[in-house]
Design a protein around this motif. Structure first.
Motif, mmCIF file in Angstrom:
data_model
loop_
_atom_site.group_PDB
_atom_site.id
_atom_site.type_symbol
_atom_site.label_atom_id
_atom_site.label_comp_id
_atom_site.label_asym_id
_atom_site.label_seq_id
_atom_site.Cartn_x
_atom_site.Cartn_y
_atom_site.Cartn_z
ATOM 1 N N ARG A 1 -4.020 1.999 -12.049
ATOM 2 C CA ARG A 1 -3.758 0.561 -12.124
ATOM 3 C C ARG A 1 -5.021 -0.275 -11.964
ATOM 4 O O ARG A 1 -5.094 -1.373 -12.478
ATOM 5 C CB ARG A 1 -2.715 0.161 -11.099
ATOM 6 N N ALA B 1 2.327 -3.896 -4.737
ATOM 7 C CA ALA B 1 1.133 -3.306 -4.138
ATOM 8 C C ALA B 1 1.204 -3.400 -2.620
ATOM 9 O O ALA B 1 2.220 -3.802 -2.063
ATOM 10 C CB ALA B 1 -0.108 -4.035 -4.656
ATOM 11 N N THR C 1 -3.242 3.849 -7.580
ATOM 12 C CA THR C 1 -4.379 2.924 -7.484
ATOM 13 C C THR C 1 -5.429 3.189 -8.559
ATOM 14 O O THR C 1 -5.912 2.262 -9.204
ATOM 15 C CB THR C 1 -5.015 2.987 -6.086
ATOM 16 N N PHE D 1 -6.795 -3.295 -1.473
ATOM 17 C CA PHE D 1 -5.597 -3.473 -2.295
ATOM 18 C C PHE D 1 -5.281 -2.128 -2.924
ATOM 19 O O PHE D 1 -6.157 -1.495 -3.501
ATOM 20 C CB PHE D 1 -5.845 -4.521 -3.385
ATOM 21 N N ASP D 2 -4.036 -1.668 -2.785
ATOM 22 C CA ASP D 2 -3.712 -0.377 -3.385
ATOM 23 C C ASP D 2 -2.279 -0.314 -3.882
ATOM 24 O O ASP D 2 -1.447 -1.143 -3.550
ATOM 25 C CB ASP D 2 -4.067 0.780 -2.455
ATOM 26 N N PHE D 3 -2.080 0.676 -4.721
ATOM 27 C CA PHE D 3 -0.780 0.942 -5.328
ATOM 28 C C PHE D 3 -0.344 2.356 -4.982
ATOM 29 O O PHE D 3 0.132 3.096 -5.845
ATOM 30 C CB PHE D 3 -0.862 0.763 -6.844
#
Length: 123
Positions: free
Chosen positions: A116, A29, A113, A107-109
């Protein structure tokens, strides 16, 4: 608040439309510190830069300072006042309320995001 704005070890910094973003890769992440200035509004400061009528990113994190109001395309509104956890689905306008910047620890992907973090793909 000064420690919230200090240098972040290992961060990449950029500024877009007056918003300051520091990004640190962490495992699978990223952790971001996003500083939205007083007077910021997505539709005023970023809409023309990004090229979409609304912000199409999901935001999940912790509002450490300030207040952010969100309005979705369907008219629904949310107000986030620090200290508070934040989960914002894509398809929104957002703005800083009051006379202090809003500092969001996010917080990210990247493009994953929504999936998840278990958010709706649109509000």
């Amino acid at each position: 608040m000064s420690s919230l704005l200090g240098p972040m070890k290992g961060a990449t910094h950029r500024e877009v439309g007056g918003v300051h973003v520091d990004v640190v890769p962490t495992g699978n992440a990223r952790v971001k510190r996003i500083v939205y200035p007083v007077g910021f509004r997505w539709s005023k400061n970023l809409k023309d830069i990004v090229g979409t009528p609304l912000c199409m990113h999901a935001h999940v994190g912790f509002l450490a300072s300030g207040q952010i109001n969100i309005q979705y395309a369907d008219g629904a509104m949310e107000a986030f006042v620090a200290p508070q956890a934040v989960a914002i689905a894509p398809g929104h306008d957002g703005w800083v309320v009051g006379d202090e910047p809003a500092i969001l620890i996010e917080f990210d992907f990247e493009g994953e995001t929504v999936e998840r973090m278990g958010l709706a793909s649109r509000h």
